[in-house]
Design an enzyme around this catalytic site. Sequence first.
Site, PDB file in Angstrom:
ATOM      1  N   LYS A  79     -80.350 -60.766  10.627  1.00 21.20           N
ATOM      2  CA  LYS A  79     -81.561 -61.350  10.035  1.00 21.20           C
ATOM      3  C   LYS A  79     -82.019 -62.587  10.784  1.00 21.20           C
ATOM      4  CE  LYS A  79     -80.532 -60.111   5.296  1.00 21.20           C
ATOM      5  NZ  LYS A  79     -79.204 -60.667   4.976  1.00 21.20           N
ATOM      6  N   LYS A 131     -74.424 -56.942  16.441  1.00 16.65           N
ATOM      7  CA  LYS A 131     -75.220 -56.108  15.540  1.00 16.65           C
ATOM      8  C   LYS A 131     -76.606 -56.719  15.302  1.00 16.65           C
ATOM      9  CE  LYS A 131     -73.286 -58.405  11.578  1.00 16.65           C
ATOM     10  NZ  LYS A 131     -73.403 -58.550  10.182  1.00 16.65           N
ATOM     11  N   LYS A 157     -68.333 -67.951  10.487  1.00 12.45           N
ATOM     12  CA  LYS A 157     -69.210 -69.033   9.984  1.00 12.45           C
ATOM     13  C   LYS A 157     -68.670 -70.408  10.381  1.00 12.45           C
ATOM     14  CE  LYS A 157     -72.267 -66.532   7.769  1.00 12.45           C
ATOM     15  NZ  LYS A 157     -72.887 -65.612   8.666  1.00 12.45           N
TER      16      LYS A 157
HETATM   17  P1  TYM Z   1     -76.373 -58.817   4.225  1.00 13.24           P
HETATM   18  O1  TYM Z   1     -77.468 -59.499   3.502  1.00 13.24           O
HETATM   19  O2  TYM Z   1     -75.883 -59.429   5.488  1.00 13.24           O
HETATM   20  O3  TYM Z   1     -76.790 -57.329   4.561  1.00 13.24           O
HETATM   21  C1  TYM Z   1     -77.310 -56.463   3.566  1.00 13.24           C
HETATM   22  C2  TYM Z   1     -76.770 -55.063   3.804  1.00 13.24           C
HETATM   23  O4  TYM Z   1     -77.133 -54.608   5.115  1.00 13.24           O
HETATM   24  C3  TYM Z   1     -75.967 -54.176   5.830  1.00 13.24           C
HETATM   25  N1  TYM Z   1     -76.133 -54.514   7.258  1.00 13.24           N
HETATM   26  C4  TYM Z   1     -75.973 -53.647   8.262  1.00 13.24           C
HETATM   27  N2  TYM Z   1     -75.632 -52.340   8.280  1.00 13.24           N
HETATM   28  C5  TYM Z   1     -75.568 -51.717   9.489  1.00 13.24           C
HETATM   29  N3  TYM Z   1     -75.844 -52.327  10.670  1.00 13.24           N
HETATM   30  C6  TYM Z   1     -76.196 -53.648  10.707  1.00 13.24           C
HETATM   31  N4  TYM Z   1     -76.504 -54.229  11.864  1.00 13.24           N
HETATM   32  C7  TYM Z   1     -76.254 -54.363   9.464  1.00 13.24           C
HETATM   33  N5  TYM Z   1     -76.565 -55.644   9.118  1.00 13.24           N
HETATM   34  C8  TYM Z   1     -76.479 -55.727   7.771  1.00 13.24           C
HETATM   35  C9  TYM Z   1     -74.815 -54.949   5.202  1.00 13.24           C
HETATM   36  O5  TYM Z   1     -73.593 -54.292   5.407  1.00 13.24           O
HETATM   37  C10 TYM Z   1     -75.239 -55.006   3.745  1.00 13.24           C
HETATM   38  O6  TYM Z   1     -74.858 -53.808   3.084  1.00 13.24           O
HETATM   39  N6  TYM Z   1     -72.296 -60.128   1.637  1.00 13.24           N
HETATM   40  C11 TYM Z   1     -73.455 -59.240   1.648  1.00 13.24           C
HETATM   41  C12 TYM Z   1     -74.356 -59.440   0.422  1.00 13.24           C
HETATM   42  C13 TYM Z   1     -73.651 -59.256  -0.873  1.00 13.24           C
HETATM   43  C14 TYM Z   1     -73.161 -58.028  -1.403  1.00 13.24           C
HETATM   44  C15 TYM Z   1     -72.575 -58.359  -2.655  1.00 13.24           C
HETATM   45  C16 TYM Z   1     -73.174 -56.702  -0.937  1.00 13.24           C
HETATM   46  C17 TYM Z   1     -73.354 -60.247  -1.761  1.00 13.24           C
HETATM   47  N7  TYM Z   1     -72.713 -59.700  -2.837  1.00 13.24           N
HETATM   48  C18 TYM Z   1     -71.983 -57.367  -3.454  1.00 13.24           C
HETATM   49  C19 TYM Z   1     -72.567 -55.734  -1.748  1.00 13.24           C
HETATM   50  C20 TYM Z   1     -71.987 -56.076  -2.978  1.00 13.24           C
HETATM   51  C21 TYM Z   1     -74.278 -59.552   2.863  1.00 13.24           C
HETATM   52  O7  TYM Z   1     -74.224 -60.629   3.401  1.00 13.24           O
HETATM   53  O8  TYM Z   1     -75.147 -58.564   3.238  1.00 13.24           O
END
Ligand code: TYM
Length: 331
Positions: A198, A195, A113
Site C-alpha cells: 500500500k 510484494k 517494522k
Molecule cells: P493488509 O491491510 O496488509 O492487507 C489486506 C489483505 O491483503 C493481503 N495482501 C496480499 N495478498 C497477496 N499479495 C500481496 N502482495 C498482498 N498484500 C496484502 C493480506 O494478506 C491481507 O489479507 N494484519 C492484516 C489486517 C488484519 C487482519 C485482521 C486480517 C487485522 N486484523 C484479522 C485478517 C484477520 C493486514 O495488515 O493486512
Amino acid sequence: MSKEVVLSGIRPTGFLHLGNYFGAMRNYVRMQDEYNCYFFVANWHALTTHPDTKELQNSVHRVIAENIACGLDYQKVSLYVQSDVPEIAELYLYLNTMAYKGELEKTTTFKDKVRQQPDNVNAGLLTYPVLMAADILIHRALKVPVGKDQEQHLEMARNFAERFNHRYGDVLPSPQAFNFGSELVKIMSLDGNGKMSKSENQMNTLYLADDDDLIRKKIMKAKTDSGPTQPNSFKPDYIENIFTLLKLVSDQTVVNKFETDFNNCVIRYGDLKKQLAEDMVNFIKPIREQAADIQSNKALLSKIIHQGAEKARASASATLTEVRKAMRLNY
Ligand code: TYM
C-alpha cells in the site's frame, strides 16, 4: 444449520492494490453467499504505523468503497470499522495476558517494522498479532481469507485460542487462513523486489485507483529479460508474476498463447505486457469508477458503517459473554 463464520480485515494505510484484491478481497466476494461474513477496516492496527490521523477517515471510507466496488454486498455481510466494536479491545486485553514477549519479538512483521520505524517501536506494534487474534476470535471465526503474508499471524491466533481454552475452558475455535485453491496468494511487485504494497514501491504496485495511463506505464516497465533459450524452461519469479497477473485478468486463450510462446522460446515480452496492460485497464477501470462514486456518497458510507457495526457488536458481545463466564468475570 447455521453458516460457518468468516472474518477478515484490511488496514487503511494507503491505496488498495492488486495484492489486496487477489490475496483477500476476491475471496471475500466469493464467500459472501455461503458463509456468515464479517469484514472490517483495521483502523486501530493502522495507528501502530500511521499515528497521524488526518487522512485516516478518508482512507477508511476508501477501503469501504473499494470493497463494495469489487463486489461485496453490504446487505449480505457485516462491513464495519474496528474502532466501532469496543468488545475487540476487551478480548485483546485478556489475550495479552497469554502472549509472551519472546514470541511477539520473533514475529516477522514486528522485526520488519522495527527496521522500518526504529524511532517508534511502540507496544501496539509488538502486540499487533494479539489484536489481530482478538479481531478473529471475537466472532469465533473459522475461516480467515488472507494473503500469504498473514500466515504467521494466523498461527499465533490459533496458539492464543488454544491457550485460552486450556486455561479457562473451551470457548474459542481454531481459525485457519483460507484461499480458494490450494495455496495462499502472494502478488509480487512489478520490479520483482518484494510484494505489492500500500505504501512502498508505488511505481511497481498496481492500485485499484490508478488511471488507465498509469496502469499501462507501470506494466510496460515491469521487469523482464531476454527470454528463455531452452524449451520448457523454468520461469524466473518476476516472469511467473506477470503470468500470474495475466491469468487473473485475461482470457484463457490469451494465457495459453503466451505460455506456448514461452515454452517454445519465441515469447515477445513487449507483446505480453501490452496485452496485460489492456486487460488490466479493463479490469481496474470499472472498480475505480464505482469506488469513486461510492466514496463521494457520505450518506451511504455512514449507513453501511453503522449497519455493519450493529451486526458486528451483536456477535462480539455474545462471544464476550462466554469469555467472561469462562474466566469467572461475570459478577
Ligand atoms: P493488509 O491491510 O496488509 O492487507 C489486506 C489483505 O491483503 C493481503 N495482501 C496480499 N495478498 C497477496 N499479495 C500481496 N502482495 C498482498 N498484500 C496484502 C493480506 O494478506 C491481507 O489479507 N494484519 C492484516 C489486517 C488484519 C487482519 C485482521 C486480517 C487485522 N486484523 C484479522 C485478517 C484477520 C493486514 O495488515 O493486512
